[in-house]
Design an enzyme around this catalytic site. Structure first.
Site, PDB file in Angstrom:
ATOM      1  N   ARG A 166      47.427  79.057  45.480  1.00  0.00           N
ATOM      2  CA  ARG A 166      47.537  77.712  44.908  1.00  0.00           C
ATOM      3  C   ARG A 166      46.231  76.926  45.061  1.00  0.00           C
ATOM      4  O   ARG A 166      45.826  76.181  44.192  1.00  0.00           O
ATOM      5  CB  ARG A 166      48.679  76.966  45.622  1.00  0.00           C
ATOM      6  CG  ARG A 166      49.151  75.721  44.919  1.00  0.00           C
ATOM      7  CD  ARG A 166      50.081  74.896  45.793  1.00  0.00           C
ATOM      8  NE  ARG A 166      51.191  75.603  46.382  1.00  0.00           N
ATOM      9  CZ  ARG A 166      52.302  75.979  45.751  1.00  0.00           C
ATOM     10  NH1 ARG A 166      52.433  75.728  44.475  1.00  0.00           N
ATOM     11  NH2 ARG A 166      53.275  76.606  46.392  1.00  0.00           N
ATOM     12  N   TYR A 167      45.602  77.078  46.218  1.00  0.00           N
ATOM     13  CA  TYR A 167      44.350  76.367  46.498  1.00  0.00           C
ATOM     14  C   TYR A 167      43.190  77.355  46.325  1.00  0.00           C
ATOM     15  O   TYR A 167      43.373  78.559  46.498  1.00  0.00           O
ATOM     16  CB  TYR A 167      44.356  75.831  47.934  1.00  0.00           C
ATOM     17  CG  TYR A 167      45.545  74.964  48.260  1.00  0.00           C
ATOM     18  CD1 TYR A 167      45.569  73.624  47.885  1.00  0.00           C
ATOM     19  CD2 TYR A 167      46.647  75.475  48.949  1.00  0.00           C
ATOM     20  CE1 TYR A 167      46.656  72.820  48.181  1.00  0.00           C
ATOM     21  CE2 TYR A 167      47.737  74.676  49.249  1.00  0.00           C
ATOM     22  CZ  TYR A 167      47.735  73.356  48.872  1.00  0.00           C
ATOM     23  OH  TYR A 167      48.815  72.563  49.163  1.00  0.00           O
ATOM     24  N   ARG A 170      42.308  79.592  49.825  1.00  0.00           N
ATOM     25  CA  ARG A 170      43.285  80.163  50.750  1.00  0.00           C
ATOM     26  C   ARG A 170      44.525  80.637  49.998  1.00  0.00           C
ATOM     27  O   ARG A 170      44.849  80.105  48.940  1.00  0.00           O
ATOM     28  CB  ARG A 170      43.664  79.169  51.842  1.00  0.00           C
ATOM     29  CG  ARG A 170      44.082  77.817  51.345  1.00  0.00           C
ATOM     30  CD  ARG A 170      43.764  76.755  52.405  1.00  0.00           C
ATOM     31  NE  ARG A 170      44.287  75.443  52.046  1.00  0.00           N
ATOM     32  CZ  ARG A 170      43.628  74.576  51.296  1.00  0.00           C
ATOM     33  NH1 ARG A 170      42.457  74.887  50.797  1.00  0.00           N
ATOM     34  NH2 ARG A 170      44.144  73.406  51.017  1.00  0.00           N
ATOM     35  N   CYS A 179      64.023  87.113  59.056  1.00  0.00           N
ATOM     36  CA  CYS A 179      63.704  86.105  60.076  1.00  0.00           C
ATOM     37  C   CYS A 179      64.639  86.268  61.268  1.00  0.00           C
ATOM     38  O   CYS A 179      65.729  86.829  61.142  1.00  0.00           O
ATOM     39  CB  CYS A 179      63.877  84.702  59.512  1.00  0.00           C
ATOM     40  SG  CYS A 179      62.746  84.354  58.158  1.00  0.00           S
ATOM     41  N   CYS A 183      67.206  79.532  58.369  1.00  0.00           N
ATOM     42  CA  CYS A 183      67.341  78.077  58.339  1.00  0.00           C
ATOM     43  C   CYS A 183      67.979  77.691  57.009  1.00  0.00           C
ATOM     44  O   CYS A 183      67.508  78.129  55.953  1.00  0.00           O
ATOM     45  CB  CYS A 183      65.968  77.440  58.481  1.00  0.00           C
ATOM     46  SG  CYS A 183      65.027  78.174  59.843  1.00  0.00           S
ATOM     47  N   CYS A 186      65.733  76.454  54.133  1.00  0.00           N
ATOM     48  CA  CYS A 186      64.504  77.221  53.886  1.00  0.00           C
ATOM     49  C   CYS A 186      64.073  77.177  52.419  1.00  0.00           C
ATOM     50  O   CYS A 186      64.854  77.452  51.509  1.00  0.00           O
ATOM     51  CB  CYS A 186      64.713  78.677  54.301  1.00  0.00           C
ATOM     52  SG  CYS A 186      63.243  79.683  53.988  1.00  0.00           S
ATOM     53  N   ARG A 188      62.174  79.183  51.024  1.00  0.00           N
ATOM     54  CA  ARG A 188      62.008  80.536  50.508  1.00  0.00           C
ATOM     55  C   ARG A 188      63.295  81.336  50.594  1.00  0.00           C
ATOM     56  O   ARG A 188      63.275  82.567  50.630  1.00  0.00           O
ATOM     57  CB  ARG A 188      60.884  81.214  51.289  1.00  0.00           C
ATOM     58  CG  ARG A 188      59.926  81.990  50.430  1.00  0.00           C
ATOM     59  CD  ARG A 188      58.639  82.261  51.151  1.00  0.00           C
ATOM     60  NE  ARG A 188      57.765  81.111  51.123  1.00  0.00           N
ATOM     61  CZ  ARG A 188      57.021  80.711  52.149  1.00  0.00           C
ATOM     62  NH1 ARG A 188      57.039  81.359  53.287  1.00  0.00           N
ATOM     63  NH2 ARG A 188      56.251  79.642  52.026  1.00  0.00           N
ATOM     64  N   ASP A 345      62.037  70.057  51.128  1.00  0.00           N
ATOM     65  CA  ASP A 345      61.909  70.420  49.711  1.00  0.00           C
ATOM     66  C   ASP A 345      63.286  70.395  49.024  1.00  0.00           C
ATOM     67  O   ASP A 345      64.305  70.696  49.652  1.00  0.00           O
ATOM     68  CB  ASP A 345      61.324  71.837  49.582  1.00  0.00           C
ATOM     69  CG  ASP A 345      59.904  71.908  50.114  1.00  0.00           C
ATOM     70  OD1 ASP A 345      59.177  70.918  49.968  1.00  0.00           O
ATOM     71  OD2 ASP A 345      59.542  72.961  50.688  1.00  0.00           O
ATOM     72  N   ASP A 382      55.394  68.236  49.863  1.00  0.00           N
ATOM     73  CA  ASP A 382      54.883  69.392  49.128  1.00  0.00           C
ATOM     74  C   ASP A 382      55.331  69.170  47.684  1.00  0.00           C
ATOM     75  O   ASP A 382      56.538  69.199  47.390  1.00  0.00           O
ATOM     76  CB  ASP A 382      55.478  70.693  49.704  1.00  0.00           C
ATOM     77  CG  ASP A 382      54.423  71.772  49.835  1.00  0.00           C
ATOM     78  OD1 ASP A 382      53.475  71.749  49.038  1.00  0.00           O
ATOM     79  OD2 ASP A 382      54.568  72.630  50.726  1.00  0.00           O
ATOM     80  N   LYS A 389      50.351  70.128  49.000  1.00  0.00           N
ATOM     81  CA  LYS A 389      50.748  69.134  50.015  1.00  0.00           C
ATOM     82  C   LYS A 389      50.037  67.808  49.763  1.00  0.00           C
ATOM     83  O   LYS A 389      48.820  67.768  49.616  1.00  0.00           O
ATOM     84  CB  LYS A 389      50.399  69.646  51.406  1.00  0.00           C
ATOM     85  CG  LYS A 389      51.165  70.871  51.804  1.00  0.00           C
ATOM     86  CD  LYS A 389      50.770  71.337  53.194  1.00  0.00           C
ATOM     87  CE  LYS A 389      51.309  72.727  53.444  1.00  0.00           C
ATOM     88  NZ  LYS A 389      50.617  73.751  52.616  1.00  0.00           N
TER      89      LYS A 389
HETATM   90  S1  SF4 Z   1      62.237  78.353  57.453  1.00  0.00           S
HETATM   91 FE1  SF4 Z   1      62.736  80.142  56.192  1.00  0.00          FE
HETATM   92  S2  SF4 Z   1      61.049  81.567  56.556  1.00  0.00           S
HETATM   93 FE2  SF4 Z   1      61.001  80.042  58.204  1.00  0.00          FE
HETATM   94  S3  SF4 Z   1      62.222  80.926  59.867  1.00  0.00           S
HETATM   95 FE3  SF4 Z   1      63.569  79.633  58.676  1.00  0.00          FE
HETATM   96  S4  SF4 Z   1      64.518  81.042  57.207  1.00  0.00           S
HETATM   97 FE4  SF4 Z   1      62.709  82.062  58.000  1.00  0.00          FE
END
Ligand code: SF4
Length: 503
Positions: A166-167, A170, A179, A183, A186, A188, A345, A382, A389
């Site tokens: 994106r940048y 980087r 994971c 979460c 998340c 993603r 997000d 973001d 960001k």
């Molecule tokens: S935020 Fe998403 S990528 Fe990060 S630890 Fe939690 S589930 Fe995994």
């Protein structure tokens, strides 16, 4: 005329010198009184202490029969993650309510909670901030259709699978879909059901970085890279380190939060071989700052790895000043720098975690001035759609008059100050104007002579050489092929800048 009274000399007008003292500019600025500027309405600001519940929790409550050897073995922790609602309800009966709805959201996004992380949950608090981050909630069911699969457009900026570029300098490299805990908010989560990332795909990502010389910094993230076996992660980092133009490797991980047992000597020694290497950790709540987490962070720090925390602002978890303040203070004690506080997000199924921007500003307002600047994260949004960001902060600059060289700023107490810029900061701006006739010159040296005089500096051929950087007329000089015009102003004009602000 001879007898007459001596005539008084006509007064010489010296406005800049004769101005009454009250109109003289203060040397560097001043604090304004409340009659000159309204004190900010939010002040004085009150910050409550975080309430601390001492409910039933801990290993002794949830896993009384597990041996020390098992508990401290990260592989045991990983293998015994709570992944089904049945098991979660067995250990935490309060989660049994709204069961059908919770089952449905697990079909959308899987659950994974290490025994260690579950032991941080207060069994008597149905709204426990640790539990909310990882357990399927009824609200998640309510909002399961709200939000986006890929709110940051990572796929759009992906030249090869797993890389987001994106940048300019980087890239993000997503190494796995796995994971220690999952979460519920998340960003993603869309990737968490894909099969394990194949070695050939990882090689393709490394290859992209190798053939993109502008990339000097890679963020290795996930899924969690520290879930890999040490030897496998070592092999990946070795390939990255072999890329000459890649300067910095950063790892994003929640392992020190959810599986601190994983941070062992072998891992730290391996990571230390790949410096300069940084780690971004992800603590959201002060309850996560346990002795085990502190030990894990300490090991990483001793391996020479700078640690920064990226927290997410989550409704019902950490959306108040006292909680974020306690989190940041605790992180500082663990030598972890609070780095970012992310606005959540708009990812699908996480609407109930989102707060207003006003809430984020209120939190930063409650930190700035009330604690060390080192303990204050940058609050960022973001940008949806891949804008990157964007830092957001309360308005401390109330007014800035560039012409008058004056800024009105307020401090954390709401007091308003006038800051005066250096005298002539804007008067002496040199404005380039094209000048075909002028040849390149060097400015006058300290001996008052120009090392090289322009062929025609101002059209009259008198050149430079007066030692003040001007051309003899005091209003312009020539540098290179441009004529630079000195835009001056009189002292009286400058004095007028300091008149009392209106309103
Ligand atoms: S935020 Fe998403 S990528 Fe990060 S630890 Fe939690 S589930 Fe995994």
């Amino acid at each position: 005329m001879g007898d007459s009274a001596p005539q008084q000399e006509a007064p010489v007008e010296r406005p800049e010198l004769d101005a009454p003292p009250s109109k003289q500019p203060p040397p560097f600025g001043r604090r304004l009184g409340s009659d000159e500027f309204a004190v900010h309405e939010n002040f004085p600001m009150k910050v409550e202490s975080p309430s601390v519940r001492l409910g039933r929790r801990g290993r002794a409550h949830y896993y009384p029969d597990v041996s020390d050897a098992d508990w401290n073995d990260w592989r045991w922790q990983f293998r015994h993650r709570v992944t089904t609602l049945d098991e979660l309800v067995r250990r935490l009966p309060s989660v049994g309510a709204d069961r059908a709805a919770r089952e449905q959201v697990l079909a959308d996004f899987r659950m994974g909670i290490t025994p260690y992380y579950l032991s941080l949950v207060d069994a008597d608090d149905p709204d426990d901030p640790v539990l909310r981050q990882v357990a399927p909630l009824f609200e998640e069911h309510l909002y399961r259709a709200v939000g986006e699969e890929d709110p940051l457009a990572e796929e759009k900026f992906s030249p090869v699978p797993g890389i987001t570029h994106r940048y300019p300098d980087r890239v993000l490299m997503v190494l796995s879909n796995n994971c220690a805990i999952y979460c519920r908010y998340c960003t993603r989560k869309r990737t968490m059901y894909e099969g394990a990332t194949a070695d050939v795909e990882i090689d393709r990502m490394v290859d992209y970085i190798a053939r993109t010389p502008s990339v000097r910094d890679v963020v290795v993230s996930g899924g969690d890279p520290l879930n890999f076996a040490t030897a496998k992660l070592d092999a990946i980092l070795t390939k990255l380190r072999a890329i000459p133009h890649l300067e910095i490797i950063r790892i994003g991980t929640r392992v020190p939060v959810a599986l601190p047992q994983r941070i062992d000597d072998e891992l730290c020694e391996m990571l230390a071989r790949h410096h300069p290497l940084w780690i971004n950790v992800h603590f959201n709540h002060p309850r996560e700052l346990t002795a085990d987490a502190a030990r894990a962070c300490d090991k990483l720090s001793r391996a020479g790895i700078p640690l920064n925390n990226q927290a997410v602002l989550l409704k019902g978890v950490n959306d108040d000043v006292a909680t974020i303040k306690a989190l940041c203070h605790g992180l500082m004690k663990m030598r972890v720098r609070p780095y970012y506080l992310y606005q959540c997000d708009p990812v699908r199924g996480a609407e109930h975690f989102r707060t207003t921007v006003a809430k984020g500003l209120e939190i930063i307002e409650g930190l700035r001035g009330h604690t060390s600047g080192l303990a204050i994260p940058t609050y960022v949004i973001d940008a949806p759609g891949g804008g990157g960001k964007i830092p957001i902060q309360p308005q401390y600059l109330l007014d800035y008059d560039r012409e008058k060289g004056r800024a009105l700023v307020r401090n954390y107490q709401g007091n308003v100050y006038e800051y005066v810029e250096p005298r002539g900061a804007h008067d002496e701006v040199l404005v380039p104007t094209p000048s075909k006739e002028s040849a390149p010159v060097r400015l006058a040296g300290s001996n008052g002579k120009s090392a090289e005089t322009p062929a025609t500096s101002n059209g009259n051929g008198n050149g430079n050489g007066n030692g003040n950087g001007k051309n003899g007329h005091g209003d312009e000089r020539v540098v290179g092929k441009s004529k630079w015009v000195h835009r001056g102003s009189t002292r009286s004009e400058r004095a007028a800048r300091f008149e009392k602000p209106k309103g």
